[in-house]
Design a protein around this motif. Structure first.
Motif, PDB file in Angstrom:
ATOM      1  N   LYS A 174      -3.440   4.044  -6.754  1.00  0.00           N
ATOM      2  CA  LYS A 174      -4.369   5.112  -6.367  1.00  0.00           C
ATOM      3  C   LYS A 174      -5.704   4.526  -5.924  1.00  0.00           C
ATOM      4  CE  LYS A 174      -2.501   8.563  -9.604  1.00  0.00           C
ATOM      5  NZ  LYS A 174      -2.788   9.351 -10.845  1.00  0.00           N
ATOM      6  N   THR A 175      -6.198   3.552  -6.699  1.00  0.00           N
ATOM      7  CA  THR A 175      -7.506   2.955  -6.414  1.00  0.00           C
ATOM      8  C   THR A 175      -7.520   2.260  -5.059  1.00  0.00           C
ATOM      9  OG1 THR A 175      -7.930   2.658  -8.780  1.00  0.00           O
ATOM     10  CG2 THR A 175      -9.246   1.333  -7.258  1.00  0.00           C
ATOM     11  N   MET A 176      -6.383   1.679  -4.675  1.00  0.00           N
ATOM     12  CA  MET A 176      -6.311   0.975  -3.387  1.00  0.00           C
ATOM     13  C   MET A 176      -6.152   1.911  -2.197  1.00  0.00           C
ATOM     14  SD  MET A 176      -4.213  -2.574  -4.004  1.00  0.00           S
ATOM     15  CE  MET A 176      -2.857  -1.897  -4.965  1.00  0.00           C
ATOM     16  N   GLY A 177      -6.028   3.192  -2.455  1.00  0.00           N
ATOM     17  CA  GLY A 177      -5.949   4.138  -1.349  1.00  0.00           C
ATOM     18  C   GLY A 177      -4.587   4.241  -0.691  1.00  0.00           C
ATOM     19  N   ILE A 178      -3.529   3.951  -1.438  1.00  0.00           N
ATOM     20  CA  ILE A 178      -2.184   4.096  -0.892  1.00  0.00           C
ATOM     21  C   ILE A 178      -1.868   5.584  -0.713  1.00  0.00           C
ATOM     22  CG2 ILE A 178       0.262   3.621  -1.264  1.00  0.00           C
ATOM     23  CD1 ILE A 178      -1.419   1.113  -0.849  1.00  0.00           C
ATOM     24  N   ASP A 179      -1.306   5.934   0.420  1.00  0.00           N
ATOM     25  CA  ASP A 179      -0.919   7.314   0.714  1.00  0.00           C
ATOM     26  C   ASP A 179       0.430   7.601   0.058  1.00  0.00           C
ATOM     27  OD1 ASP A 179      -0.271   9.794   1.703  1.00  0.00           O
ATOM     28  OD2 ASP A 179      -0.281   9.206   3.819  1.00  0.00           O
ATOM     29  N   ALA A 180       0.415   8.374  -1.016  1.00  0.00           N
ATOM     30  CA  ALA A 180       1.624   8.615  -1.803  1.00  0.00           C
ATOM     31  C   ALA A 180       2.666   9.440  -1.045  1.00  0.00           C
ATOM     32  CB  ALA A 180       1.274   9.325  -3.111  1.00  0.00           C
ATOM     33  N   ARG A 181       2.253  10.134   0.002  1.00  0.00           N
ATOM     34  CA  ARG A 181       3.187  10.939   0.792  1.00  0.00           C
ATOM     35  C   ARG A 181       3.525  10.278   2.122  1.00  0.00           C
ATOM     36  NH1 ARG A 181       1.286  17.270  -0.062  1.00  0.00           N
ATOM     37  NH2 ARG A 181       1.478  17.276  -2.345  1.00  0.00           N
ATOM     38  N   GLY A 182       3.031   9.089   2.326  1.00  0.00           N
ATOM     39  CA  GLY A 182       3.269   8.376   3.578  1.00  0.00           C
ATOM     40  C   GLY A 182       4.404   7.376   3.464  1.00  0.00           C
ATOM     41  N   THR A 183       4.299   6.313   4.241  1.00  0.00           N
ATOM     42  CA  THR A 183       5.301   5.247   4.264  1.00  0.00           C
ATOM     43  C   THR A 183       4.637   3.950   3.804  1.00  0.00           C
ATOM     44  OG1 THR A 183       6.501   6.291   6.091  1.00  0.00           O
ATOM     45  CG2 THR A 183       6.911   3.949   5.710  1.00  0.00           C
ATOM     46  N   LEU A 184       5.257   3.283   2.839  1.00  0.00           N
ATOM     47  CA  LEU A 184       4.693   2.058   2.269  1.00  0.00           C
ATOM     48  C   LEU A 184       5.743   0.964   2.269  1.00  0.00           C
ATOM     49  CD1 LEU A 184       2.270   0.729   0.761  1.00  0.00           C
ATOM     50  CD2 LEU A 184       3.416   1.402  -1.368  1.00  0.00           C
ATOM     51  N   LEU A 185       5.431  -0.164   2.892  1.00  0.00           N
ATOM     52  CA  LEU A 185       6.263  -1.364   2.831  1.00  0.00           C
ATOM     53  C   LEU A 185       5.558  -2.387   1.959  1.00  0.00           C
ATOM     54  CD1 LEU A 185       8.316  -3.022   5.600  1.00  0.00           C
ATOM     55  CD2 LEU A 185       6.811  -4.458   4.234  1.00  0.00           C
ATOM     56  N   VAL A 186       6.289  -2.996   1.033  1.00  0.00           N
ATOM     57  CA  VAL A 186       5.676  -3.872   0.031  1.00  0.00           C
ATOM     58  C   VAL A 186       6.220  -5.293   0.121  1.00  0.00           C
ATOM     59  CG1 VAL A 186       5.260  -4.241  -2.429  1.00  0.00           C
ATOM     60  CG2 VAL A 186       5.435  -1.898  -1.542  1.00  0.00           C
ATOM     61  N   HIS A 187       5.316  -6.250   0.354  1.00  0.00           N
ATOM     62  CA  HIS A 187       5.612  -7.670   0.155  1.00  0.00           C
ATOM     63  C   HIS A 187       5.020  -8.051  -1.196  1.00  0.00           C
ATOM     64  CE1 HIS A 187       7.176  -8.603   4.138  1.00  0.00           C
ATOM     65  NE2 HIS A 187       6.159  -7.958   4.685  1.00  0.00           N
ATOM     66  N   SER A 188       5.669  -8.943  -1.930  1.00  0.00           N
ATOM     67  CA  SER A 188       5.225  -9.115  -3.316  1.00  0.00           C
ATOM     68  C   SER A 188       5.502 -10.494  -3.888  1.00  0.00           C
ATOM     69  CB  SER A 188       5.932  -8.077  -4.196  1.00  0.00           C
ATOM     70  OG  SER A 188       7.344  -8.216  -4.085  1.00  0.00           O
ATOM     71  N   SER A 189       4.643 -10.854  -4.844  1.00  0.00           N
ATOM     72  CA  SER A 189       4.867 -11.968  -5.757  1.00  0.00           C
ATOM     73  C   SER A 189       4.775 -11.396  -7.159  1.00  0.00           C
ATOM     74  CB  SER A 189       3.826 -13.067  -5.560  1.00  0.00           C
ATOM     75  OG  SER A 189       3.795 -13.939  -6.679  1.00  0.00           O
ATOM     76  N   PHE A 190       5.894 -11.264  -7.826  1.00  0.00           N
ATOM     77  CA  PHE A 190       5.881 -10.663  -9.161  1.00  0.00           C
ATOM     78  C   PHE A 190       5.013 -11.468 -10.124  1.00  0.00           C
ATOM     79  CE2 PHE A 190       7.749 -10.664 -13.469  1.00  0.00           C
ATOM     80  CZ  PHE A 190       7.339  -9.403 -13.840  1.00  0.00           C
ATOM     81  N   LYS A 191       5.106 -12.786 -10.069  1.00  0.00           N
ATOM     82  CA  LYS A 191       4.358 -13.625 -11.001  1.00  0.00           C
ATOM     83  C   LYS A 191       2.851 -13.409 -10.899  1.00  0.00           C
ATOM     84  CE  LYS A 191       7.748 -17.377 -11.346  1.00  0.00           C
ATOM     85  NZ  LYS A 191       8.019 -18.812 -11.098  1.00  0.00           N
ATOM     86  N   SER A 192       2.379 -13.062  -9.713  1.00  0.00           N
ATOM     87  CA  SER A 192       0.939 -12.904  -9.512  1.00  0.00           C
ATOM     88  C   SER A 192       0.368 -11.697 -10.251  1.00  0.00           C
ATOM     89  CB  SER A 192       0.630 -12.777  -8.021  1.00  0.00           C
ATOM     90  OG  SER A 192       1.094 -11.525  -7.516  1.00  0.00           O
ATOM     91  N   ILE A 193       1.214 -10.752 -10.624  1.00  0.00           N
ATOM     92  CA  ILE A 193       0.750  -9.505 -11.231  1.00  0.00           C
ATOM     93  C   ILE A 193       0.282  -9.712 -12.663  1.00  0.00           C
ATOM     94  CG2 ILE A 193       1.445  -7.152 -11.869  1.00  0.00           C
ATOM     95  CD1 ILE A 193       3.523  -7.337  -9.576  1.00  0.00           C
ATOM     96  N   GLY A 194       0.826 -10.723 -13.317  1.00  0.00           N
ATOM     97  CA  GLY A 194       0.515 -10.952 -14.711  1.00  0.00           C
ATOM     98  C   GLY A 194       1.549 -10.311 -15.621  1.00  0.00           C
ATOM     99  N   GLU A 195       1.250 -10.212 -16.897  1.00  0.00           N
ATOM    100  CA  GLU A 195       2.208  -9.666 -17.854  1.00  0.00           C
ATOM    101  C   GLU A 195       2.325  -8.152 -17.702  1.00  0.00           C
ATOM    102  OE1 GLU A 195       2.327 -11.027 -21.895  1.00  0.00           O
ATOM    103  OE2 GLU A 195       0.974 -12.695 -21.423  1.00  0.00           O
ATOM    104  N   VAL A 196       3.560  -7.692 -17.595  1.00  0.00           N
ATOM    105  CA  VAL A 196       3.837  -6.264 -17.410  1.00  0.00           C
ATOM    106  C   VAL A 196       4.846  -5.823 -18.465  1.00  0.00           C
ATOM    107  CG1 VAL A 196       4.741  -4.507 -15.848  1.00  0.00           C
ATOM    108  CG2 VAL A 196       3.455  -6.454 -14.922  1.00  0.00           C
ATOM    109  N   GLU A 197       4.553  -4.741 -19.164  1.00  0.00           N
ATOM    110  CA  GLU A 197       5.506  -4.192 -20.129  1.00  0.00           C
ATOM    111  C   GLU A 197       6.799  -3.820 -19.407  1.00  0.00           C
ATOM    112  OE1 GLU A 197       3.708  -0.786 -21.864  1.00  0.00           O
ATOM    113  OE2 GLU A 197       2.038  -1.895 -22.771  1.00  0.00           O
ATOM    114  N   GLY A 198       7.898  -4.445 -19.793  1.00  0.00           N
ATOM    115  CA  GLY A 198       9.164  -4.134 -19.133  1.00  0.00           C
ATOM    116  C   GLY A 198       9.462  -4.991 -17.920  1.00  0.00           C
ATOM    117  N   GLY A 199       8.532  -5.876 -17.538  1.00  0.00           N
ATOM    118  CA  GLY A 199       8.792  -6.824 -16.464  1.00  0.00           C
ATOM    119  C   GLY A 199       8.936  -6.191 -15.090  1.00  0.00           C
TER     120      GLY A 199
END
Length: 266
Positions: A12-37
Protein backbone atom coordinates in the motif's frame (compact mmCIF):
# COMPACT_ATOMS: atom_id res chain seq x y z
CA UNK A 1 10.20 -10.74 11.41
CA UNK A 2 7.57 -9.68 8.90
CA UNK A 3 3.98 -10.90 8.80
CA UNK A 4 1.60 -11.04 5.86
CA UNK A 5 -0.11 -7.89 7.17
CA UNK A 6 3.23 -6.07 7.34
CA UNK A 7 3.96 -6.90 3.72
CA UNK A 8 0.49 -5.87 2.56
CA UNK A 9 0.99 -2.53 4.27
CA UNK A 10 4.29 -2.09 2.41
CA UNK A 11 2.52 -2.70 -0.91
CA UNK A 12 0.00 0.00 0.00
CA UNK A 13 2.78 2.41 0.98
CA UNK A 14 4.53 1.92 -2.36
CA UNK A 15 1.41 2.94 -4.24
CA UNK A 16 0.65 -0.37 -5.93
CA UNK A 17 -2.72 -0.32 -7.71
CA UNK A 18 -4.59 -3.23 -6.12
CA UNK A 19 -7.14 -3.31 -8.97
CA UNK A 20 -4.58 -2.98 -11.75
CA UNK A 21 -1.95 -5.27 -13.23
CA UNK A 22 1.25 -6.05 -11.31
CA UNK A 23 4.27 -8.01 -12.53
CA UNK A 24 6.78 -8.94 -9.83
CA UNK A 25 10.50 -9.64 -10.12
CA UNK A 26 11.92 -10.75 -6.79
CA UNK A 27 14.72 -11.84 -4.52
CA UNK A 28 13.15 -13.65 -1.59
CA UNK A 29 16.33 -13.49 0.50
CA UNK A 30 16.39 -9.70 0.28
CA UNK A 31 13.07 -9.39 2.13
CA UNK A 32 14.45 -10.65 5.41
CA UNK A 33 12.76 -13.00 7.87
CA UNK A 34 9.10 -13.63 7.08
CA UNK A 35 6.65 -15.65 9.19
CA UNK A 36 5.84 -18.66 7.03
CA UNK A 37 8.61 -17.98 4.51
CA UNK A 38 8.00 -17.66 0.75
CA UNK A 39 4.38 -18.79 0.98
CA UNK A 40 3.53 -15.82 3.19
CA UNK A 41 5.06 -13.45 0.66
CA UNK A 42 2.88 -14.98 -2.05
CA UNK A 43 -0.15 -14.86 0.25
CA UNK A 44 0.44 -11.13 0.74
CA UNK A 45 0.78 -10.44 -2.99
CA UNK A 46 -2.24 -12.56 -3.88
CA UNK A 47 -4.47 -11.07 -1.19
CA UNK A 48 -3.48 -7.52 -2.05
CA UNK A 49 -4.10 -8.09 -5.78
CA UNK A 50 -7.32 -10.11 -5.36
CA UNK A 51 -9.26 -7.59 -7.46
CA UNK A 52 -6.50 -7.16 -10.02
CA UNK A 53 -4.07 -9.25 -12.08
CA UNK A 54 -0.85 -10.63 -10.56
CA UNK A 55 1.97 -11.90 -12.80
CA UNK A 56 5.31 -13.51 -11.96
CA UNK A 57 7.93 -14.59 -14.51
CA UNK A 58 8.51 -18.35 -14.65
CA UNK A 59 11.35 -18.28 -17.16
CA UNK A 60 13.29 -21.33 -18.34
CA UNK A 61 15.86 -19.67 -20.63
CA UNK A 62 18.73 -20.90 -18.47
CA UNK A 63 18.23 -24.55 -19.45
CA UNK A 64 15.81 -24.76 -22.39
CA UNK A 65 18.00 -24.59 -25.48
CA UNK A 66 19.03 -26.56 -28.58
CA UNK A 67 20.55 -29.28 -26.39
CA UNK A 68 17.48 -29.51 -24.13
CA UNK A 69 14.73 -28.18 -26.40
CA UNK A 70 11.45 -29.30 -24.79
CA UNK A 71 9.57 -26.99 -22.42
CA UNK A 72 6.64 -28.54 -20.56
CA UNK A 73 4.23 -25.88 -19.29
CA UNK A 74 3.14 -28.11 -16.42
CA UNK A 75 6.46 -29.56 -15.34
CA UNK A 76 9.42 -27.34 -16.34
CA UNK A 77 10.62 -25.47 -13.23
CA UNK A 78 11.20 -21.73 -13.19
CA UNK A 79 14.84 -20.65 -13.10
CA UNK A 80 14.19 -17.17 -11.70
CA UNK A 81 13.69 -17.72 -7.98
CA UNK A 82 11.77 -19.58 -5.32
CA UNK A 83 8.77 -17.22 -5.31
CA UNK A 84 8.21 -17.75 -9.02
CA UNK A 85 8.47 -21.54 -8.75
CA UNK A 86 6.03 -21.67 -5.86
CA UNK A 87 3.65 -19.23 -7.54
CA UNK A 88 3.30 -21.29 -10.73
CA UNK A 89 2.07 -24.19 -8.57
CA UNK A 90 -0.57 -22.13 -6.74
CA UNK A 91 -4.21 -23.08 -7.42
CA UNK A 92 -5.78 -20.86 -10.07
CA UNK A 93 -2.56 -19.62 -11.67
CA UNK A 94 -2.22 -19.99 -15.43
CA UNK A 95 1.22 -20.35 -17.00
CA UNK A 96 1.98 -19.15 -20.51
CA UNK A 97 3.41 -21.60 -23.04
CA UNK A 98 6.47 -19.72 -24.35
CA UNK A 99 9.46 -22.10 -24.17
CA UNK A 100 11.98 -19.70 -22.59
CA UNK A 101 10.11 -16.64 -21.23
CA UNK A 102 6.89 -17.91 -19.69
CA UNK A 103 4.96 -16.14 -16.95
CA UNK A 104 2.30 -17.32 -14.53
CA UNK A 105 -0.74 -15.14 -13.91
CA UNK A 106 -3.59 -15.04 -11.41
CA UNK A 107 -6.68 -12.86 -11.42
CA UNK A 108 -8.82 -10.93 -13.84
CA UNK A 109 -7.82 -11.44 -17.46
CA UNK A 110 -5.15 -14.04 -16.68
CA UNK A 111 -6.27 -16.48 -19.38
CA UNK A 112 -6.39 -13.76 -22.04
CA UNK A 113 -2.97 -12.47 -21.03
CA UNK A 114 -1.15 -15.79 -21.48
CA UNK A 115 -3.06 -17.11 -24.48
CA UNK A 116 -1.01 -18.13 -27.51
CA UNK A 117 2.44 -17.24 -26.19
CA UNK A 118 4.00 -20.20 -28.02
CA UNK A 119 3.26 -18.39 -31.31
CA UNK A 120 5.97 -15.78 -30.71
CA UNK A 121 9.46 -16.52 -32.05
CA UNK A 122 11.24 -14.01 -29.79
CA UNK A 123 11.34 -13.72 -25.98
CA UNK A 124 9.51 -10.39 -25.63
CA UNK A 125 7.46 -9.72 -28.77
CA UNK A 126 5.26 -6.60 -28.71
CA UNK A 127 2.10 -8.74 -28.94
CA UNK A 128 3.32 -11.07 -26.19
CA UNK A 129 2.76 -10.74 -22.45
CA UNK A 130 5.62 -8.23 -22.32
CA UNK A 131 3.80 -5.88 -24.68
CA UNK A 132 0.34 -6.54 -23.28
CA UNK A 133 1.41 -5.25 -19.87
CA UNK A 134 2.08 -1.87 -21.47
CA UNK A 135 -1.43 -1.81 -22.93
CA UNK A 136 -2.76 -2.71 -19.46
CA UNK A 137 -0.77 0.19 -17.92
CA UNK A 138 0.80 -2.33 -15.57
CA UNK A 139 3.28 -1.71 -12.79
CA UNK A 140 6.44 -3.80 -12.42
CA UNK A 141 7.51 -4.34 -8.82
CA UNK A 142 11.21 -5.12 -8.38
CA UNK A 143 11.59 -6.62 -4.88
CA UNK A 144 15.23 -6.55 -3.83
CA UNK A 145 16.46 -6.50 -7.43
CA UNK A 146 17.35 -3.58 -9.64
CA UNK A 147 16.67 -2.80 -13.29
CA UNK A 148 19.28 -5.30 -14.44
CA UNK A 149 16.62 -7.95 -13.70
CA UNK A 150 13.84 -6.16 -15.58
CA UNK A 151 12.85 -8.42 -18.49
CA UNK A 152 10.40 -5.77 -19.65
CA UNK A 153 13.30 -3.50 -20.75
CA UNK A 154 14.53 -6.31 -22.99
CA UNK A 155 11.15 -5.98 -24.64
CA UNK A 156 11.57 -2.27 -25.30
CA UNK A 157 14.95 -2.93 -26.94
CA UNK A 158 13.34 -5.65 -29.03
CA UNK A 159 10.49 -3.39 -30.19
CA UNK A 160 12.91 -0.60 -31.14
CA UNK A 161 14.93 -3.28 -32.97
CA UNK A 162 18.32 -2.48 -31.46
CA UNK A 163 20.97 -4.33 -33.53
CA UNK A 164 22.84 -7.27 -32.03
CA UNK A 165 20.31 -8.18 -29.37
CA UNK A 166 18.71 -11.21 -31.04
CA UNK A 167 20.07 -14.18 -32.96
CA UNK A 168 19.39 -14.04 -36.70
CA UNK A 169 18.64 -17.76 -36.88
CA UNK A 170 16.06 -19.83 -35.02
CA UNK A 171 16.57 -22.69 -32.59
CA UNK A 172 14.18 -25.64 -32.88
CA UNK A 173 12.52 -25.50 -29.47
CA UNK A 174 9.26 -27.16 -28.42
CA UNK A 175 6.45 -26.41 -25.99
CA UNK A 176 4.26 -29.07 -24.42
CA UNK A 177 0.99 -27.15 -24.05
CA UNK A 178 -1.69 -27.38 -21.36
CA UNK A 179 -3.55 -29.74 -23.70
CA UNK A 180 -0.55 -32.11 -23.74
CA UNK A 181 0.14 -31.34 -27.40
CA UNK A 182 3.80 -30.85 -28.30
CA UNK A 183 4.33 -27.86 -30.62
CA UNK A 184 7.53 -26.82 -32.39
CA UNK A 185 8.39 -23.21 -31.53
CA UNK A 186 11.24 -21.92 -33.75
CA UNK A 187 12.89 -19.34 -31.48
CA UNK A 188 15.32 -16.48 -31.80
CA UNK A 189 17.18 -15.79 -28.57
CA UNK A 190 18.97 -12.98 -26.80
CA UNK A 191 22.61 -13.06 -27.81
CA UNK A 192 25.96 -11.36 -27.33
CA UNK A 193 26.80 -9.63 -24.06
CA UNK A 194 24.51 -9.63 -21.05
CA UNK A 195 22.96 -6.32 -22.07
CA UNK A 196 20.60 -6.34 -19.12
CA UNK A 197 23.60 -5.84 -16.81
CA UNK A 198 23.68 -2.29 -18.17
CA UNK A 199 20.03 -1.39 -17.53
CA UNK A 200 21.01 0.26 -14.23
CA UNK A 201 22.15 3.27 -16.28
CA UNK A 202 18.59 4.63 -16.58
CA UNK A 203 17.65 4.22 -12.91
CA UNK A 204 17.94 7.93 -12.08
CA UNK A 205 16.36 9.10 -15.33
CA UNK A 206 13.27 6.96 -14.83
CA UNK A 207 12.90 8.13 -11.24
CA UNK A 208 13.35 11.80 -12.12
CA UNK A 209 10.83 11.58 -14.95
CA UNK A 210 8.18 9.94 -12.77
CA UNK A 211 8.35 6.56 -14.51
CA UNK A 212 9.69 4.78 -11.43
CA UNK A 213 9.56 5.17 -7.67
CA UNK A 214 11.37 3.42 -4.83
CA UNK A 215 10.22 1.97 -1.55
CA UNK A 216 10.73 -1.03 0.72
CA UNK A 217 9.12 -4.45 0.94
CA UNK A 218 10.28 -6.07 4.12
CA UNK A 219 13.98 -5.26 4.22
CA UNK A 220 14.23 -5.12 0.44
CA UNK A 221 14.83 -1.92 -1.47
CA UNK A 222 12.19 -2.10 -4.18
CA UNK A 223 11.29 -0.29 -7.38
CA UNK A 224 7.86 0.31 -8.87
CA UNK A 225 8.11 0.78 -12.64
CA UNK A 226 5.30 2.34 -14.68
CA UNK A 227 5.33 0.32 -17.92
CA UNK A 228 3.59 2.93 -20.05
CA UNK A 229 5.81 5.85 -19.03
CA UNK A 230 8.97 3.73 -19.14
CA UNK A 231 8.16 2.50 -22.64
CA UNK A 232 7.60 6.05 -23.83
CA UNK A 233 10.82 7.38 -22.29
CA UNK A 234 13.14 4.52 -23.22
CA UNK A 235 11.76 4.21 -26.75
CA UNK A 236 12.63 7.82 -27.41
CA UNK A 237 16.02 7.54 -25.71
CA UNK A 238 16.92 4.36 -27.63
CA UNK A 239 15.82 5.86 -30.94
CA UNK A 240 18.12 8.82 -30.28
CA UNK A 241 20.88 6.71 -28.71
CA UNK A 242 20.76 3.07 -29.93
CA UNK A 243 24.01 2.28 -28.06
CA UNK A 244 22.48 3.29 -24.73
CA UNK A 245 22.96 -0.15 -23.14
CA UNK A 246 26.03 -1.20 -25.12
CA UNK A 247 28.47 -0.39 -22.33
CA UNK A 248 28.52 -0.43 -18.55
CA UNK A 249 29.54 3.19 -18.04
CA UNK A 250 27.31 5.78 -16.36
CA UNK A 251 24.93 7.62 -18.64
CA UNK A 252 26.66 10.51 -20.41
CA UNK A 253 25.50 13.92 -19.25
CA UNK A 254 23.98 14.84 -22.62
CA UNK A 255 21.61 11.89 -22.23
CA UNK A 256 21.29 12.17 -18.45
CA UNK A 257 19.40 15.45 -18.84
CA UNK A 258 17.90 14.77 -22.27
CA UNK A 259 14.26 15.01 -21.18
CA UNK A 260 14.82 18.02 -18.95
CA UNK A 261 16.36 19.95 -21.85
CA UNK A 262 13.55 18.83 -24.13
CA UNK A 263 10.93 20.11 -21.70
CA UNK A 264 12.72 23.45 -21.27
CA UNK A 265 12.62 23.99 -25.04
CA UNK A 266 8.93 23.15 -25.32
Amino acid sequence: MYSKDNLIEHLKTMGIDARGTLLVHSSFKSIGEVEGGPDTVLDALIEFMKEGLLILPTHTWKYIDKDNPVFDVQESPSNVGILTEKFRKRPGTIRSEHPTHSVSALGKGAAELVQGEYKHDTPCARKSVWGKIVDLKAQVLMIGVDLTRCTFIHGIEEWVDIPGRMTDSHEALFSVLHTGEKIEVPSRRHCGLSWSHHFWKVDEVLEEEGAMSKGTFGNAESRVVDTEKTTELLTELLEQHPDLFSDNEPLEEKWRYYFQRKQSKA
